[in-house]
Design an enzyme around this catalytic site. Structure first.
Site, PDB file in Angstrom:
ATOM      1  N   GLU A  14      -3.161  -4.746   9.031  1.00 13.33           N
ATOM      2  CA  GLU A  14      -2.423  -5.701   8.178  1.00 13.33           C
ATOM      3  C   GLU A  14      -3.069  -7.091   8.234  1.00 13.33           C
ATOM      4  O   GLU A  14      -3.255  -7.745   7.207  1.00 13.33           O
ATOM      5  CB  GLU A  14      -0.963  -5.748   8.654  1.00 13.33           C
ATOM      6  CG  GLU A  14      -0.178  -7.001   8.325  1.00 13.33           C
ATOM      7  CD  GLU A  14       0.493  -6.969   6.970  1.00 13.33           C
ATOM      8  OE1 GLU A  14      -0.137  -6.460   6.024  1.00 13.33           O
ATOM      9  OE2 GLU A  14       1.619  -7.467   6.872  1.00 13.33           O
TER      10      GLU A  14
ATOM     11  N   THR B 206      -0.100 -13.399  -0.621  1.00 15.03           N
ATOM     12  CA  THR B 206       0.646 -13.836   0.565  1.00 15.03           C
ATOM     13  C   THR B 206       0.058 -15.138   1.107  1.00 15.03           C
ATOM     14  O   THR B 206       0.799 -16.045   1.488  1.00 15.03           O
ATOM     15  CB  THR B 206       0.592 -12.733   1.645  1.00 15.03           C
ATOM     16  OG1 THR B 206       1.158 -11.554   1.088  1.00 15.03           O
ATOM     17  CG2 THR B 206       1.375 -13.111   2.888  1.00 15.03           C
TER      18      THR B 206
HETATM   19  N1  HSE Z   1       6.780 -12.994   6.616  1.00 16.46           N
HETATM   20  C1  HSE Z   1       5.689 -12.924   5.692  1.00 16.46           C
HETATM   21  C2  HSE Z   1       5.754 -14.104   4.744  1.00 16.46           C
HETATM   22  C3  HSE Z   1       5.755 -11.648   4.917  1.00 16.46           C
HETATM   23  O1  HSE Z   1       6.845 -14.410   4.284  1.00 16.46           O
HETATM   24  O2  HSE Z   1       4.718 -14.713   4.484  1.00 16.46           O
HETATM   25  C4  HSE Z   1       4.594 -11.485   3.981  1.00 16.46           C
HETATM   26  O3  HSE Z   1       4.440 -10.147   3.669  1.00 16.46           O
END
Ligand code: HSE
Length: 321
Positions: A136, A189
């Protein structure tokens, strides 16, 4: 091949909702669909090779050291001193990239889990967590287990510490359902993390901690009203909502349809609502989907109880209709 080893293994790794509003990087749950499939089999040629990838529009590398499923599998084989093992891997992506549904986490989990099964399951599911995390992290450059954890273990997973990978499985109230809607846009992301404030006011931190504690209490006590009162995000949602068209309209529609709470799934653009019961989850999902469709923005709706199993072995990769 030892007697415990399999000739070929096919696995399915489910989508996940990370953050769950108030648990940025420390809370996530799995849903039943969509998800990714990985097939592995023994080969006479030494080393791990990715022989086929489908559903990725040609975007994913077949070099295992550059591919999330490959990286997690290689990391596991390296740990076991088995990098010269001949293994062929196929990856079948069945969920969109940059969707907020934990797409890269699903591939990473599937890669490590499938190889572990193939070679006779030397490690437990929970022991695979650090290897799946490497896969990941190779995709989004960050180290958070709120997708990988629930994808691997199922249920609702709380991460006390991401570095230590100190994780706990929370109880799931029987009638807790999720309505998840993915509007057809892509959010990286990395970008969604960059727009977050580096420092947060003490007041916001206090509110977020209160809501996170409240959500955990609500889950432990099956107190749906407490769960509902706790699903608020005062840290990521106010900044990230700008990336999602008509976010607040969708939120109002979900709450008017009876959702317990509503927020962004992971880094978005998918959104989710937690609901009491399947029927309400359908009503809420339809209400959210209607808002996106009116923009107009294509979207896919997923109605699911909390998936308690996580990644699992399946008979075959289903053919897409
Ligand atoms: N916790 C992470 C974010 C999840 O919010 O950036 C991203 O998949």
């Amino acid at each position: 091949m030892s007697p415990a080893e399999q000739q070929q293994v096919t696995v399915f790794a489910p989508a996940t909702v990370a953050n769950v509003a108030c648990g940025y990087d420390v809370l996530g749950f799995a849903i039943n669909e969509p998800g990714d499939f990985v097939v592995v089999r023994h080969s006479d040629k030494p080393g791990l090779r990715i022989t086929a990838i489908t559903g990725d529009d040609g975007k994913l590398p077949t070099d295992p050291s550059k591919n999330t499923a490959g990286v997690s599998a290689l990391d596991l084989l390296h740990h076991l001193g088995m990098t010269d093992r001949g293994i062929e891997m196929e990856i079948h992506k069945r969920m969109p990239f940059g969707s907020g549904l934990g797409s890269s986490a699903a591939s990473a989990v599937a890669g490590a889990y499938a190889v572990n099964k193939l070679i006779g399951e030397p490690l437990s599911k929970k022991q695979l967590l650090p290897f799946a995390m490497q896969g990941e992290a190779s995709a989004d450059g960050a180290w958070h287990a709120d997708n990988v954890g629930p994808c691997l273990l199922g249920g609702i997973i709380f991460i006390r510490d991401n570095e230590e990978l100190d994780v706990a499985e929370l109880p799931v109230p029987d009638n807790l359902w999720a309505a998840v809607v993915h509007p057809d846009i892509e959010i990286l992301t990395r970008v969604a993390r960059e727009i977050l404030a580096k420092d947060i006011p003490l007041r916001n931190a206090t509110q977020q901690i209160g809501n996170l504690g409240g959500l955990l209490c609500g889950l432990i006590q099956s107190d749906y009203a407490m769960i509902g009162r706790s699903i608020h995000d005062v840290i990521a949602e106010p900044r990230r909502q700008k990336l999602i068209p008509d976010f607040y309209k969708a939120k109002r529609a979900a709450m008017a349809a009876g959702a317990l709470g509503f927020s962004i799934s992971g880094a978005g653009p998918s959104v989710f609502a937690l609901c009491e019961g399947e029927e309400n989850a359908h009503q809420v999902g339809e209400a959210i989907a209607k808002v996106f469709s009116a923009i107009p923005l294509n979207n896919q709706m997923h109605i699911s109880p909390i998936n308690r199993q996580g990644v699992r072995v399946v008979d075959k990769v289903p053919v897409i209709a």
